[in-house]
Design a protein around this motif. Structure first.
Motif, PDB file in Angstrom:
ATOM      1  N   ARG A  23       0.870  -1.170   0.000  1.00  0.00           N
ATOM      2  CA  ARG A  23       0.000   0.000   0.000  1.00  0.00           C
ATOM      3  C   ARG A  23       0.906   1.219   0.000  1.00  0.00           C
ATOM      4  O   ARG A  23       1.560   1.514   1.000  1.00  0.00           O
ATOM      5  CB  ARG A  23      -0.907   0.021   1.214  1.00  0.00           C
ATOM      6  CG  ARG A  23      -1.889   1.172   1.172  1.00  0.00           C
ATOM      7  CD  ARG A  23      -2.795   1.166   2.397  1.00  0.00           C
ATOM      8  NE  ARG A  23      -3.688   2.303   2.365  1.00  0.00           N
ATOM      9  CZ  ARG A  23      -3.367   3.533   2.761  1.00  0.00           C
ATOM     10  NH1 ARG A  23      -2.160   3.771   3.239  1.00  0.00           N
ATOM     11  NH2 ARG A  23      -4.231   4.516   2.686  1.00  0.00           N
ATOM     12  N   GLN A  24       1.000   1.867  -1.165  1.00  0.00           N
ATOM     13  CA  GLN A  24       1.830   3.059  -1.303  1.00  0.00           C
ATOM     14  C   GLN A  24       1.054   4.123  -2.060  1.00  0.00           C
ATOM     15  O   GLN A  24       0.192   3.806  -2.874  1.00  0.00           O
ATOM     16  CB  GLN A  24       3.114   2.741  -2.077  1.00  0.00           C
ATOM     17  CG  GLN A  24       4.011   1.764  -1.371  1.00  0.00           C
ATOM     18  CD  GLN A  24       5.229   1.407  -2.210  1.00  0.00           C
ATOM     19  OE1 GLN A  24       5.301   1.701  -3.393  1.00  0.00           O
ATOM     20  NE2 GLN A  24       6.191   0.761  -1.587  1.00  0.00           N
ATOM     21  N   ASN A  25       1.372   5.382  -1.794  1.00  0.00           N
ATOM     22  CA  ASN A  25       0.735   6.509  -2.483  1.00  0.00           C
ATOM     23  C   ASN A  25      -0.788   6.440  -2.383  1.00  0.00           C
ATOM     24  O   ASN A  25      -1.500   6.689  -3.351  1.00  0.00           O
ATOM     25  CB  ASN A  25       1.168   6.562  -3.956  1.00  0.00           C
ATOM     26  CG  ASN A  25       2.668   6.671  -4.084  1.00  0.00           C
ATOM     27  OD1 ASN A  25       3.312   7.372  -3.308  1.00  0.00           O
ATOM     28  ND2 ASN A  25       3.230   5.966  -5.043  1.00  0.00           N
ATOM     29  N   SER A  26      -1.292   6.067  -1.230  1.00  0.00           N
ATOM     30  CA  SER A  26      -2.738   5.982  -0.968  1.00  0.00           C
ATOM     31  C   SER A  26      -3.445   5.029  -1.917  1.00  0.00           C
ATOM     32  O   SER A  26      -4.599   5.235  -2.277  1.00  0.00           O
ATOM     33  CB  SER A  26      -3.383   7.365  -1.048  1.00  0.00           C
ATOM     34  OG  SER A  26      -2.813   8.212  -0.085  1.00  0.00           O
ATOM     35  N   SER A  27      -2.756   3.997  -2.368  1.00  0.00           N
ATOM     36  CA  SER A  27      -3.366   3.027  -3.266  1.00  0.00           C
ATOM     37  C   SER A  27      -2.789   1.650  -2.983  1.00  0.00           C
ATOM     38  O   SER A  27      -1.912   1.484  -2.147  1.00  0.00           O
ATOM     39  CB  SER A  27      -3.131   3.423  -4.723  1.00  0.00           C
ATOM     40  OG  SER A  27      -4.011   2.695  -5.559  1.00  0.00           O
ATOM     41  N   TRP A  28      -3.309   0.646  -3.669  1.00  0.00           N
ATOM     42  CA  TRP A  28      -2.848  -0.725  -3.513  1.00  0.00           C
ATOM     43  C   TRP A  28      -2.024  -1.144  -4.711  1.00  0.00           C
ATOM     44  O   TRP A  28      -2.301  -0.746  -5.838  1.00  0.00           O
ATOM     45  CB  TRP A  28      -4.021  -1.689  -3.430  1.00  0.00           C
ATOM     46  CG  TRP A  28      -4.971  -1.504  -2.299  1.00  0.00           C
ATOM     47  CD1 TRP A  28      -4.785  -0.787  -1.153  1.00  0.00           C
ATOM     48  CD2 TRP A  28      -6.280  -2.062  -2.202  1.00  0.00           C
ATOM     49  NE1 TRP A  28      -5.891  -0.871  -0.356  1.00  0.00           N
ATOM     50  CE2 TRP A  28      -6.824  -1.658  -0.977  1.00  0.00           C
ATOM     51  CE3 TRP A  28      -7.033  -2.880  -3.033  1.00  0.00           C
ATOM     52  CZ2 TRP A  28      -8.096  -2.033  -0.568  1.00  0.00           C
ATOM     53  CZ3 TRP A  28      -8.294  -3.251  -2.619  1.00  0.00           C
ATOM     54  CH2 TRP A  28      -8.814  -2.839  -1.400  1.00  0.00           C
ATOM     55  N   SER A  45      -2.370   0.170  -9.059  1.00  0.00           N
ATOM     56  CA  SER A  45      -3.280   1.044  -8.323  1.00  0.00           C
ATOM     57  C   SER A  45      -4.654   0.381  -8.269  1.00  0.00           C
ATOM     58  O   SER A  45      -4.945  -0.533  -9.037  1.00  0.00           O
ATOM     59  CB  SER A  45      -3.401   2.404  -9.006  1.00  0.00           C
ATOM     60  OG  SER A  45      -4.045   2.264 -10.263  1.00  0.00           O
TER      61      SER A  45
END
Length: 84
Positions: A23-28, A45
């Motif tokens: 989970r990075q940059n508010s996404s999966w 994403s």
């Protein structure tokens, strides 16, 4: 967009297994398996994951794609990859 009539049982249009690995940059980010076709693809994403699912059940038009995104391998490509 044309609306498809839902068939009788849940999962009749497609079954997917989603493995969220990061989970990075508010996404999966992770991998999604299209069970019906036994194909697995990585996604970057949630949006890309949803587009993969929608594309698998033929609800996304080609005109909506504006940049290179992950997509399901063509049946021929998958069969050739399985042979190697």
């Amino acid at each position: 967009m044309k609306e498809k009539k839902q068939s009788g049982r849940p999962g009749d249009m497609g079954t997917f297994v989603v493995h969220v690995q990061h989970r990075q940059n508010s996404s999966w980010q992770g991998r999604i398996t299209w069970v019906d076709e036994n194909q697995t693809v990585s996604f970057r994403s949630v949006w890309e994951m949803i587009k993969l699912m929608a594309g698998a059940i033929d609800t996304v038009s080609d005109s909506e794609e504006s940049f290179e995104e992950a997509e399901w391998p063509k049946r021929e490509e998958q069969q050739n990859a399985d042979k190697t």
